[in-house]
Design an enzyme around this catalytic site. Structure first.
Site: not given
Lengths: 608, 608
Positions: B442-444
């Site tokens: 998550y968050e890339g």
């Protein structure tokens, strides 16, 4: 998620790498023809995909339930096991005289991996039963074999291994279960065993527990452990089931994964049952040799657990690949009209090829090991037998340790390929990550495997087996050298890199073996601090060796004009292993060389 | 399992590695004294251990429940969040004029890591709220800041980031949620967002969603995305809560880990609520610049997720260490009277020190990054600001990518240290393994971080920032050279190895940067195939650099006669990193160099 038997890679690894043809020529296997092997593989694929694959997800989501000592398995498992038994798969590698099919270990290897890929949780029951059969055939009395083996092979009964107790995990010296001799020659056992896989279930009429326990006058430590048969139901002289024995399932564990497999706490001698107090047990072989006998089961089981690592890896790879081909996100980095399937993105390809290369390399090593087992037991020449037995035994901790550590990595990459969807349980990728995590632990942790590799398999013969492997690897390197000179532009860079990296990796391996030998006397702690990196290094290089052999075999096929896309893809996987996986040997070798510093850091730290 | 704030390592990393004293001298931080920082750390430790640590296990076992659009969080979470808000922790790094405490990012870093270690699932709510605050302060209108920021900082309301849609994960170009302008200047949003962390809950009165959506005339792709504020309850002019907006939680995801954190599917404009059909939204900044604004949140969140990796690693380490000190199994390999705690065994020490070395190295890198952020925003000299901003931005994808990939490794080792007990959920080690797995996603994902590192952070400035790092590392290497000459026997081998391995690792890093720069024009796919190995290499070497600086600082303390056992243990951890972790740079560098072959294998394979 559909799982498809990797039949073509099975056949390639069997024939081109493990030398199936030579194995089928060994005395005792005359009736096993190549056609028969093909038919077995096809039939196994059909059976497994139809009967076992559908059990995988239900096993995870509807785990067995315990109620008052009884265990109800996941819906479908009873039918699955009945089908498994009826089709004769349990007898694949056991002798025909006991109802089996007497196939080479090599031929059984692919079906065995396949069923484990289909449902790891399901396959544990047959795997442990295999171990019990092998132990009884090797060290049981004739009466014991007669009483138990045919029903185990027929799948009427199943078997378990009872080693662990709350205070005795890896340290079996601490086993405390007591076995008191009775006037009739039997024993009465009392104590508690934990982590007993399929220790209680409803798949079969009876469960045959093999149990480590101490007789009253046994010496302390591992030299005072004996092995006992403790059936759930006693068996009457006519073979019918008798009274319920005093062994009870107190609870099932709540585990991270392999939910479908009931992991039991078993109480021996809690005073229940119909056969009086204390579980009735029968001594196997001689007193105080239990650990030695248990190792018979464990070696088979360790090979099997290594295969589980390959199986979970294959399954995780197929799952991730299917998603990556389907999921459309982002444009190609080199430019594209619109978004493309993520399988087109360089890093997704890197992840998928890492998964595949590790899986296929580990499979090749396991098949080569199985072939060595067959040569070690069936070759007419005693010297060849001895050499192959040593090779097999050297490879067992590698197959177990390397294939299971990499399985955790592969399953983790499988989630990563899925992105956020991988973290959602319904997607299914997370199950492999949870299931795989037990593999480097049970049947001996990776450290235990590494101790075995260092102590019994490397130091004991002064490195002879390890150096024999290295010499054989250097032969492959020479062939690769010649072949590299012939490569056209498309493969040249990859082949050069495979050759160079294999060369360096072999040197690294050679240096690590020398480190182990040199420090065994002067700094044994340094050796054991280096043992897991040594095992992983050995696994990486053995895998690279087999992938180099695979590359050569593929190039031969392509040179001979084969248009089967399998060979082109397999060559790509082998070259990827050479370019991206083999360099791990460098850092692992550095970790081995730094064993003494690592241990000194431990001593200087405040850990212990 | 008790978790204890690693206060001494926090203080050491703040002062000896990240240069806390210099940060406190920056303009704007005059009132932040060293004593105040000490008091904040102490109070944070007390608060977190008392109020948040006890939420970790309940969050895992009693996840939030969804019923008809409402979400009831885990028992205890409401009180925990109320305590958190009341103690003012949400405002730590936000400006005093909005109710915050205006501390440097460096000072906030330790408390922030600590709360994430206490309960990752709990801490996600404050972390996302931080991101919303930062975005509104940076690009919100004055009226928007007034309306939302004080209540967010006070912990009365919380915030979310709404990016992902079923068809738009990493590829935000595919965002399809529509925002239709209304006569009154507001917008009405309709669409579906998924994976919205704390998208619905009962911890606060209101939830402020920041939502990416497209206006009707927006261009296709990422250049047509705008950012909107969509409050769960509309806010009246007097600040009181108005009608229920048309944003509804359709369901919660069933995830592998972070069970305590509700991950919502949010429906915008499904026709419910009291404010008419379509969710009322307020445009933030200008139309079509939404992605740019969202990156403001994301950069803060990416640093935060990197810290989560360190936090989970610290927690997993403490858990494993406690078990290893307690669990008695097996004799010492060098001989012992009886069985010893497993923390005495070389391989267990290797695993524990690997966990600890990775954790402390990643923490040091994150603190150094936070200090660069502070210098980048507060230093009086524009050139120093620019240099530090570039350094910070270079480090963000490394902090995010490296610390989270290693967190998965550390959590996995944590299970391994426990053996079979680690696989039992009640032991608690498995939770970290499950929780950690979301962090590289998550968050890339790590690949997205690596693309950022390659594209925006390495290629854009022609490698200037990367080479500046390498030059600074070489300065440390010189100091280490001198110090190595002074070492007595106990540390000599370890220091030599640290120096040599750091030297080689820096060269490897240097070569990888050169590879990226050289191939950017000729073979961009090769560069992206090498991007994740490049990121992991950079992380490994930056970690090694900080551990080398730590070793030097510890040796200074010891030379000055300190008898604090911390320095001896920390030195051992740093030397272990040098001996056992830094060599990974060799294999990672080889993987980078083989980027073109890796990509060619992908093309030759049948994957895509």
């Amino acid at each position: 998620m559909p799982y498809v038997t990797p039949l073509q890679d099975f056949r390639f690894a069997l024939k081109a790498l493990a030398g199936l043809d030579d194995i089928l020529k060994l005395p005792g296997f005359e009736e096993v023809t190549p056609d028969l092997v093909d038919a077995i593989l096809d039939e196994n694929a059909r059976f497994v995909e139809q009967a076992i694959v559908p059990l995988n997800v239900p096993g995870d989501r509807q785990p067995p339930r315990w109620e008052d000592g009884r265990v109800t398995t996941t819906p479908g498992f009873r039918q699955g096991f009945a089908d498994y038994a009826a089709s004769g798969w349990q007898g694949l590698q056991h002798p025909a005289q006991w109802g089996g099919q007497g196939l080479p270990k090599l031929v059984a290897a692919a079906p065995s991996e396949n069923i484990q890929a289909a449902s790891l949780a399901f396959s544990l029951c047959p795997m442990l039963t295999d171990g019990v059969i092998e132990a009884l055939l090797t060290v049981g009395s004739d009466a014991q074999r007669q009483a138990y083996v045919p029903n185990l092979i027929a799948g009427k009964w199943t078997g378990t291994m009872n080693l662990t107790e709350p205070q005795a995990g890896s340290d079996l010296a601490q086993v405390a279960t007591r076995a008191v001799p009775q006037a009739d020659g039997t024993y009465r056992l009392s104590g508690q065993k934990i982590f007993i896989t399929y220790g209680e279930h409803d798949l079969a009429e009876n469960i045959i527990h093999l149990v480590l326990a101490r007789t009253p006058d046994a010496p302390a430590g591992v030299k005072g452990i004996s092995l006992f048969i403790v059936p759930k139901f006693l068996v009457n002289a006519d073979g019918s089931l008798g009274p319920r024995n005093d062994v009870w399932c107190a609870s099932l564990e709540h585990k991270l994964g392999i939910h479908g497999s009931p992991t039991a706490v078993l109480l021996y001698g809690s005073g229940k049952g119909d056969a009086g107090e204390g579980a009735v047990g029968y001594l196997v072989g001689e007193q105080n040799r239990g650990l030695e006998y248990m190792f018979i089961m464990m070696n088979a089981a360790r090979f099997g657990v290594g295969q589980q690592g390959i199986a979970v890896s294959e399954r995780a790879y197929q799952h991730a690949l299917a998603y990556a081909r389907e999921r459309v996100q982002g444009r190609a980095v080199e430019g594209s009209a619109g978004p493309v399937p993520i399988a087109r993105h360089p890093d997704v390809q890197r992840m998928l090829l890492t998964m595949r290369a590790l899986t296929e390399a580990a499979r090749a090593v396991s098949f080569v090991a199985a072939a060595a087992h067959d040569k070690g037991t069936h070759h007419p020449d005693a010297e060849v037998r001895a050499r192959n037995r040593a090779f097999y035994e050297y490879l067992v901790p590698i197959v177990k340790g390397f294939s299971t550590e990499t399985a955790v990595e592969v399953a983790s990459l499988g989630i990563q390929v899925h992105g956020g969807m991988g973290y959602i349980e319904e997607t299914g990728a997370a199950q492999y990550y949870r299931d795989a995590r037990i593999l480097p632990i049970y049947e001996g942790t990776t450290a235990i495997q590494a101790n075995d590799l260092v102590g019994r398999k490397t130091l004991r013969d002064g490195g002879a087996t390890a150096y024999a492997c290295i010499a054989a690897m250097r032969d492959t390197l020479k062939t690769l050298d010649t072949e590299t000179g012939r490569a056209d532009a498309a493969d040249r860079e990859g082949l050069y890199l495979l050759r160079d990296n294999l060369d360096q990796a072999i040197q690294a391996y050679d240096g690590a073996v020398a480190f182990i030998l040199e420090h065994a006397q002067s700094n044994i702690r340094a050796v054991y601090a280096a043992s897991v990196p040594y095992l992983m290094l050995a696994g990486t290089v053995h895998g690279g060796w087999q992938m180099a052999r695979a590359a050569l075999a593929c190039r031969r096929q392509l040179a001979e004009g084969s248009t089967d896309p399998f060979y082109r893809a397999k060559l790509a996987t082998a070259l990827f292993y050479g370019a991206q996986v083999l360099p791990r040997a460098l850092s692992l070798a550095a970790a081995v060389r730094a064993g003494a510093v690592a241990d000194a850091c431990g001593a200087q730290s405040d850990i212990a």
